[in-house]
Design a protein around this motif. Structure first.
Motif, short mmCIF file in Angstrom:
data_model
loop_
_atom_site.label_atom_id
_atom_site.label_comp_id
_atom_site.label_asym_id
_atom_site.label_seq_id
_atom_site.Cartn_x
_atom_site.Cartn_y
_atom_site.Cartn_z
N GLY A 244 0.82 -1.20 0.00
CA GLY A 244 0.00 0.00 0.00
C GLY A 244 0.86 1.25 0.00
N ASP A 245 0.20 2.38 -0.09
CA ASP A 245 0.90 3.65 -0.01
C ASP A 245 1.20 3.99 1.46
N THR A 246 0.62 3.23 2.38
CA THR A 246 0.65 3.62 3.79
C THR A 246 1.44 2.68 4.68
N SER A 247 1.87 1.53 4.17
CA SER A 247 2.48 0.53 5.02
C SER A 247 3.77 1.03 5.66
N PRO A 248 3.95 0.79 6.97
CA PRO A 248 5.21 1.17 7.62
C PRO A 248 6.35 0.22 7.30
N LEU A 249 6.05 -0.93 6.66
CA LEU A 249 7.11 -1.85 6.28
C LEU A 249 8.07 -1.18 5.31
N ARG A 250 9.35 -1.39 5.50
CA ARG A 250 10.35 -0.80 4.60
C ARG A 250 10.66 -1.81 3.50
N VAL A 251 9.72 -1.89 2.57
CA VAL A 251 9.79 -2.91 1.54
C VAL A 251 9.37 -2.32 0.20
N SER A 252 10.02 -2.78 -0.88
CA SER A 252 9.54 -2.47 -2.22
C SER A 252 9.32 -3.79 -2.95
N ALA A 253 8.51 -3.76 -3.98
CA ALA A 253 8.19 -4.98 -4.73
C ALA A 253 8.23 -4.70 -6.21
N ASP A 254 8.90 -5.59 -6.96
CA ASP A 254 8.91 -5.54 -8.42
C ASP A 254 8.06 -6.69 -8.93
N ILE A 255 7.27 -6.43 -9.97
CA ILE A 255 6.51 -7.49 -10.64
C ILE A 255 6.88 -7.43 -12.11
N PHE A 256 7.22 -8.59 -12.71
CA PHE A 256 7.76 -8.60 -14.06
C PHE A 256 7.50 -9.96 -14.71
N PRO A 257 7.47 -10.01 -16.05
CA PRO A 257 7.29 -11.30 -16.74
C PRO A 257 8.55 -12.14 -16.66
N VAL A 258 8.38 -13.48 -16.57
CA VAL A 258 9.51 -14.40 -16.50
C VAL A 258 9.33 -15.53 -17.50
N ASP A 259 10.44 -16.21 -17.86
CA ASP A 259 10.37 -17.35 -18.77
C ASP A 259 10.10 -18.62 -17.98
N ALA A 260 10.19 -19.76 -18.66
CA ALA A 260 9.89 -21.05 -18.02
C ALA A 260 10.85 -21.36 -16.87
N ASN A 261 12.03 -20.73 -16.89
CA ASN A 261 13.02 -20.94 -15.82
C ASN A 261 12.98 -19.83 -14.78
N ASN A 262 11.91 -19.04 -14.79
CA ASN A 262 11.70 -17.94 -13.85
C ASN A 262 12.77 -16.85 -13.98
N LYS A 263 13.32 -16.68 -15.18
CA LYS A 263 14.26 -15.60 -15.42
C LYS A 263 13.52 -14.42 -16.05
N PRO A 264 13.77 -13.20 -15.58
CA PRO A 264 13.08 -12.02 -16.15
C PRO A 264 13.32 -11.91 -17.65
N ILE A 265 12.27 -11.62 -18.39
CA ILE A 265 12.38 -11.51 -19.85
C ILE A 265 11.92 -10.14 -20.34
N GLY A 266 11.65 -9.23 -19.46
CA GLY A 266 11.19 -7.91 -19.89
C GLY A 266 11.02 -6.99 -18.71
N SER A 267 10.44 -5.86 -18.98
CA SER A 267 10.25 -4.85 -17.93
C SER A 267 8.96 -5.12 -17.17
N GLY A 268 8.85 -4.50 -16.01
CA GLY A 268 7.66 -4.70 -15.18
C GLY A 268 7.31 -3.44 -14.43
N ARG A 269 7.05 -3.58 -13.13
CA ARG A 269 6.59 -2.44 -12.35
C ARG A 269 7.10 -2.54 -10.93
N THR A 270 7.36 -1.39 -10.31
CA THR A 270 7.85 -1.33 -8.93
C THR A 270 6.83 -0.64 -8.04
N LEU A 271 6.57 -1.23 -6.87
CA LEU A 271 5.70 -0.63 -5.86
C LEU A 271 6.53 -0.41 -4.60
#
Length: 310
Positions: A244-271
């Motif tokens: 959320g925009d409000t969480s006190p946790l000091r965490v960021s998260a990236d979400i992105f497409p991956v191949d069959a071996n779970n390797k990133p294959i393109g761009s995604g998004r950061t929260l």
């Protein structure tokens, strides 16, 4: 509102890459500062006490600063920091009754100060629902294909699909691009779907980029094409519910497409969470791209000390 504003900000860019303001107002005098540079008179918060409580009575508060995507997380047991005008914690309040819309009530858990009307509450602890579903509205512009799309998507457990005439809150809308919408949006110089194309829209019926194709398309083909995009939007919503925009946790998260071996294959998004922003940790935003049917998605969580979990 936060979700729609974010999407609109991304879309209000013309074909040359220049950001186009939806509305622009210049200061009336040299000493007047634009609103987006002004210093906030009070710190950000999720709730406010709207009535000074009587001794021994529950403390009523209003969850006016909560994003709609996170509202269901604020239930009995949630804990808030009671903060002063400088954003410093002066007590703790625990929610003790089920939420009624934006209204909730609780009791002071720590602190010697007497809560009064107007005091702000900032999230400290809340739950995360385990059954988050993406709320998708079906616009009447779908016409005779609406029942077919509703039937096709109703079997998807992570979707809550409903016709718009039931006036239920929705996260996104599936509809056809009408000539009226084309006229309304042409002035914004956006990449618009062709007339009658099935597309994804925000709650204010602004088309989501790359959620449509040119030319005639069968109803089932459109549903199959939109399903992975809806799954990506749900993943983003789940992350927003956690961080959320409000969480006190000091965490960021990236979400992105991956191949069959779970390797990133393109761009995604950061929260990023508010706790991370407060810790002055900077992250580089990841540019979004169209996601193809059948694409797997990876999620990378980063903590304030640099630990990474994928």
């Amino acid at each position: 509102m936060f979700t729609n504003l974010e999407l609109s900000t991304q879309m209000l860019v013309d074909k040359t890459g220049t950001q186009v303001p939806n509305y622009e107002a210049k200061p009336k005098s040299a000493n007047q500062q634009p609103i987006f540079f002004a210093t906030a008179p009070r710190p950000a918060a999720e709730a406010v006490i709207h009535e000074s409580p009587q001794p021994g009575q529950p403390i009523a508060f209003w969850l006016a600063g909560v994003s709609p995507s996170a509202l269901e997380s604020y239930e009995t047991g949630a804990v808030f920091d009671l903060i002063d005008a400088q954003g410093q914690t002066i007590g703790e309040l625990e929610q003790t009754a089920p939420r009624q819309g934006l209204q909730a009530a609780g009791k002071l858990r720590s602190g010697s100060i007497q809560p009064t009307k107007g005091m702000l509450l900032r999230e400290q602890i809340r739950s995360v629902p385990t059954n988050i579903r993406l709320k998708v509205g079906l616009d009447p512009s779908l016409g005779e294909t609406l029942p077919t799309i509703q039937t096709s998507l109703s079997t998807v457990s992570w979707l809550a699909v409903t016709p718009m005439n039931q006036k239920q809150p929705v996260d996104y809308i599936i509809g056809r691009m009408t000539t009226e919408n084309i006229k309304r949006l042409q002035a914004k110089n956006l990449a618009l779907p062709p007339a009658d194309a099935i597309s994804l829209f925000t709650a204010d019926l602004t088309p989501i980029p790359d959620s449509f194709v040119a030319g005639n398309e069968s109803t089932q083909t459109a549903v199959d094409r939109l399903r992975p995009r809806l799954k990506s939007l749900l993943a983003g919503q789940v992350l927003r519910a956690i961080l959320g925009d409000t969480s006190p946790l000091r965490v960021s998260a990236d979400i992105f497409p991956v191949d069959a071996n779970n390797k990133p294959i393109g761009s995604g998004r950061t929260l990023t969470s508010r706790g991370l922003q407060a810790a002055t940790i900077t992250t580089q935003a990841i540019k979004t791209q169209p996601i193809k049917l059948g694409t797997n998605l990876g999620v990378r969580l980063k903590t304030v000390n640099g630990a990474i979990s994928t």
